[in-house]
Design a protein around this motif. Structure first.
Motif, short mmCIF file in Angstrom:
data_model
loop_
_atom_site.label_atom_id
_atom_site.label_comp_id
_atom_site.label_asym_id
_atom_site.label_seq_id
_atom_site.Cartn_x
_atom_site.Cartn_y
_atom_site.Cartn_z
N LEU A 119 -18.87 6.03 3.91
CA LEU A 119 -18.36 7.15 3.05
C LEU A 119 -17.48 8.03 3.99
O LEU A 119 -18.07 8.62 5.13
N ALA A 120 -16.48 8.49 3.37
CA ALA A 120 -15.33 9.40 4.20
C ALA A 120 -14.59 10.28 3.44
O ALA A 120 -14.46 9.96 2.34
N VAL A 135 -7.32 4.74 0.53
CA VAL A 135 -7.74 5.37 -0.58
C VAL A 135 -7.40 6.87 -0.75
O VAL A 135 -6.72 7.39 -1.46
N LEU A 136 -7.79 7.45 0.60
CA LEU A 136 -7.66 8.82 0.76
C LEU A 136 -6.34 9.16 0.83
O LEU A 136 -5.75 10.30 0.46
N ALA A 144 -14.07 13.91 -8.29
CA ALA A 144 -14.63 15.14 -8.93
C ALA A 144 -14.62 15.19 -10.27
O ALA A 144 -13.70 14.32 -10.94
N ALA A 145 -14.96 16.17 -11.03
CA ALA A 145 -14.84 16.36 -12.36
C ALA A 145 -13.46 16.36 -12.95
O ALA A 145 -13.37 15.88 -13.98
N ALA A 174 -13.56 11.81 -2.10
CA ALA A 174 -14.06 10.81 -0.70
C ALA A 174 -13.69 9.48 -1.18
O ALA A 174 -13.17 9.16 -2.10
N ALA A 175 -14.04 8.65 -0.18
CA ALA A 175 -13.99 7.18 -0.46
C ALA A 175 -15.02 6.57 0.06
O ALA A 175 -15.74 6.71 0.98
N LEU A 176 -15.55 5.24 -0.73
CA LEU A 176 -16.75 4.54 -0.37
C LEU A 176 -16.06 3.13 -0.15
O LEU A 176 -15.38 2.62 -0.97
#
Length: 265
Positions: A108-109, A148-149, A212-213, A219-221
């Motif tokens: 997780l980052a 991704v980020l 987020a909502a 974040a990236a998983l």
């Protein structure tokens, strides 16, 4: 007279230390001693002494090339902040489920200062060896979570990373800005990123965004597996399922925080 004395009094030791630490909040992940002193407004002798003490206490760390970066002790203190702690706590059950489903490294980052900052990782005894550890910051252009980020970062921030240069970490690292732009466009289109031997020879990763909502990527998983066994048909379904589930929890958690602030207003 007292007021004049207060205004002209030299900064306290605490103030100097805070100035040094604040130097790392101004977009620099690694700084030379002279850069630290310049940003902190300190004489070289004073900066050298205080940086040495902070390094000895693990608040800063000195890299082999002589530059300094935030140390593990300072990072551990920082991770106790509500936003980071909440994200890690929300992510851990999903990361554990993802590990049980794949038995590959789970990471997780978040985006911090032009790097991918790793908040948590799960690694099995049979997993491929990886260079990351909790608190490490790795290049955005060479890691799955980083792509991704970077892909979902504001354009100005993305272009700043591209303009700063893309060092080759392996022969497979993407170092051409135009090629990376095309790769990031594919990440935004497909909703996931893939790397093969770009950060470490023998390791491949697949990463997905955590939202987020309001849809913002916070974040990236990722899963990291051996390159020869990194089959998207095996890795992508459980990863995207976990990322979506975590996104739902993040959305609920952040809405709860907003509601609490409204109730206390």
């Amino acid at each position: 007279m007292i007021e004049v004395a207060e205004r002209t009094r030299p900064p306290s030791v605490a103030g100097k230390v805070m100035a040094i630490l604040d130097a790392f909040a101004d977009g620099g992940v690694r700084l030379t001693l002279s850069e630290i002193c310049r940003r902190a407004g300190l004489p070289p002798a004073t900066g050298h002494r205080l940086v040495g003490e902070l390094t000895a206490g693990d608040f800063l760390e000195r890299a082999p090339d002589g530059t300094y970066h935030v140390g593990t002790r300072l990072w551990r203190i920082g991770t106790r902040a509500g936003a980071v702690t909440g994200l890690r706590e929300l992510a851990l059950p999903h990361m554990e489920d993802l590990y049980e489903a794949t038995h590959d490294n789970v990471q997780l980052a978040v985006l911090r200062d032009g790097s991918a900052l790793y908040l948590e990782r799960l690694r099995g005894t049979r997993s491929v060896p990886i260079v990351t550890h909790v608190g490490s910051a790795l290049p955005l252009h060479a890691t799955g979570v980083g792509k991704v980020l970077l892909a979902f970062a504001p354009e100005r921030e993305r272009e700043a990373v591209l303009a700063a240069g893309l060092p080759a970490l392996t022969p497979r690292t993407i170092t051409d800005p135009e090629r990376l732009r095309r790769c990031l466009a594919e990440v935004r289109r497909d909703g996931y990123a893939v790397t093969r031997d770009e950060m470490t020879i023998g390791a491949a990763s697949v990463a997905a965004p955590v939202r987020a909502a309001d849809g913002t990527v916070v974040a990236a998983l990722s899963l990291v597996a051996r390159t020869r066994s990194a089959d998207l048909r095996r890795l992508l379904p459980p990863l995207t399922t976990a990322a979506r589930a975590l996104s739902r929890d993040v959305a609920v958690h952040w809405r709860g925080d907003a509601a609490a602030r409204r109730d206390s207003a």
